[in-house]
Motif scaffolding. Structure first.
Motif: not given
Ligand SMILES: Cc1cc2nc3c(=O)[nH]c(=O)nc-3n(C[C@H](O)[C@H](O)[C@H](O)COP(=O)(O)OP(=O)(O)OC[C@H]3O[C@@H](n4cnc5c(N)ncnc54)[C@H](O)[C@@H]3O)c2cc1C
Lengths: 379, 103
Positions: A33, A37, A56-58, A64, A68, A70, A108, A137, A316, A323
């Motif tokens: 992940g 974190a 990481d899967d991205n 996240q 974001q 903001h 994973v 994750t 999380d 965060a």
């Protein structure tokens, strides 16, 4: 078949021999992940000298944070006033500078005997073995059961945020949002920024769940927040065309005769997140139900160590929070995972202690009472 | 290409090359490197599959590869998570029915 008779384990045997493992030599620490974190955990462990890999899967790191737009709350030390997407950029750059092994677009998919993990990347199944693992994750969005909840147009609020802020595609023109926690307040504001209409925010409680400043911005923009109501049906043939809502009584039961239809083509569910702990079940970590921390969470101590001493958690996944706390937990996990492999170091000890102190300060705020209550159950 | 955000007060979208792909034999334009689901929604396509028993229309839910609500047939393979799978020129994307027969 080459399974030996002495193995009476009823679980199906995994085809480990089908994995191609040659490309990946053994690592000290493998982090699953690449959100705030996991990235902080990696940065600390790497700085302390460990050989680290992040999976990481991205396509890009940041979890996240990448959606974001903001500016964040909190203290200066925790990137207050910086947009989430920019924090992701800062952390990714640091990872790059430290010379990391990062596996992108890699998921994973399993935790196997002998502490081997299976990683699916495109069409390849890889195996990785590390001396310690840090799971970061994150969480997945909760679904809500109501009539026609499976109709296209019923989306997770974070899902729409991803589509809109990462890919520049908004999957609708007029939204109804269910839930008024911080996600239920921030996402509709970002929809307005993207030129999308927000018909209403529906909240079952008698007060707004998230921070007042976010709610105030929406009120100024003329978005109604309808309290003591819930959704009972999504209407439409192939896709959402309207939401049917109803008033509830003090016990959250719908009051007949109070139903109202709101026209919309998207219904955004923002009723909370659940930790993604499936892999930890496989790894044999103990998981308990602690609603204050987000539901089923891996048991862990103050060092972020699970009931397996080579497996750590942070962010999380350990507790649905924010965060800044995810990054602090990541620092502790990174330092402590290094410690189980190499023994205690002065620098590692200081990093963990400092992060624990900062966590205690954040969690002393009245907004965090629920979390503190939940964390006490871990003891 | 109407479904894409053009102006945004904070964000600037860097997009890949404009390419063509197929949805149910219909040619559609999209940007290379976007998840297939994003390109479909930009083209106004929200129904991605039909459920196995009651043939109910299904769309995406999580958009981050966790919920399996967006499985489609892509280039003859079934159960492709289109919220994660990235668009390539000439891809053939179809609505999946139930578990689908394709390998
Ligand atoms: C709309 C919204 C607004 C928010 N606003 C704020 C705010 O103002 N201030 C604040 O402090 N916090 C905010 N947060 C919360 C904050 O974003 C999260 O708490 C934080 O991102 C959690 O970090 P994480 O690293 O634990 O998880 P994530 O950021 O979720 O990262 C986890 C990563 O792991 C990947 N992953 C998961 N499973 C696997 C697997 N099996 N294999 C490979 N990779 C995997 C995921 O794809 C993801 O990239 C907000 C959250 C949302 C949704």
């Amino acid at each position: 078949m080459n399974s030996s008779a002495k193995n009476q384990d009823p679980r199906p045997k995994n085809n480990i021999q089908n994995f191609s493992s040659s490309e990946f030599p053994n690592f000290d620490i493998c982090i699953i992940g690449g959100g705030p974190a996991g990235l902080e955990a990696g940065i600390i462990a790497r700085r302390l000298g460990a050989k680290v890999m992040i999976i990481d899967d991205n396509p890009v790191l940041g979890g996240q944070l990448i959606k974001q737009t903001h500016k964040f709350f909190g203290s200066k030390a925790h990137y207050c006033g910086v947009r989430g997407v920019d924090i992701a950029g800062i952390l990714s750059k640091e990872i790059k500078d430290l010379g990391f092994d990062v596996l992108h677009n890699a998921t994973v998919v399993g935790y196997y005997d002998d502490d081997i993990i299976g990683v699916l990347q495109h069409d390849k199944l890889l195996s990785v073995k590390a001396r310690a693992y840090i799971f970061a994750t994150g969480a997945s969005e909760n679904m809500l059961a109501f009539d026609n909840a499976d109709l296209p147009g019923v989306y997770g609020a974070g899902a729409v945020q991803t589509m809109m802020n990462v890919y520049g595609v908004v999957p609708g023109k007029r939204a109804v949002v269910i839930g008024s926690g911080n996600i239920g307040l921030i996402v509709p504001y970002q929809l307005l920024q993207a030129g999308v209409e927000v018909a209403a925010i529906i909240e079952i409680m008698d007060k707004v769940g998230g921070y007042y400043v976010h709610a105030a911005k929406l009120k100024r923009a003329g978005v109604p927040i309808i309290l003591k109501h819930t959704i009972i049906q999504a209407q439409g043939r192939d896709c959402v065309e309207a939401a049917l809502i109803s008033k509830v009584d003090g016990k959250y039961k719908c009051l007949p005769g109070t139903e109202k239809t709101i026209e919309c083509d998207m219904i955004l569910i923002a009723i909370g997140l659940s930790p993604l702990c499936e892999l930890l079940y496989q790894a044999g970590c103990r998981i308990d139900y602690i609603p204050e921390l987000g539901g089923h969470v891996p048991l862990h101590n103050e060092d972020m160590m699970t009931t397996q001493k080579n497996i750590f958690v942070c962010g999380d996944l350990a507790c649905i929070e924010e965060a800044s706390t995810a990054m602090l937990e990541g620092k502790i996990a990174g330092a402590k995972a290094h410690e189980v492999i190499y023994g205690e170091t002065k620098q590692g000890k200081e990093i963990a202690q400092q992060a624990k102190r900062e966590l205690a300060v954040i969690r002393s705020s009245p907004f965090e009472q629920r979390i503190t209550y939940g964390l006490n159950k871990l003891k | 290409m109407d479904g894409y955000l053009k102006e945004h007060p904070i964000l600037e979208f860097k997009r890949g090359k404009k390419i063509k792909f197929f949805f149910e034999d219909r040619e559609i334009e999209g940007y290379e490197g976007l998840p297939i689901a994003a390109a479909l929604h930009a083209a106004g396509i929200k129904v991605l599959s039909f459920s196995e028993r009651y043939n109910r229309p299904r769309g995406f839910f999580c958009a981050v590869g966790k919920c399996s609500s967006c499985l489609m047939e892509v280039d003859g393979h079934s159960n492709v998570m289109v919220c994660m799978e990235l668009l390539k020129p000439g891809m053939k994307v179809r609505r999946q029915k139930g578990k689908s027969q394709k390998q």
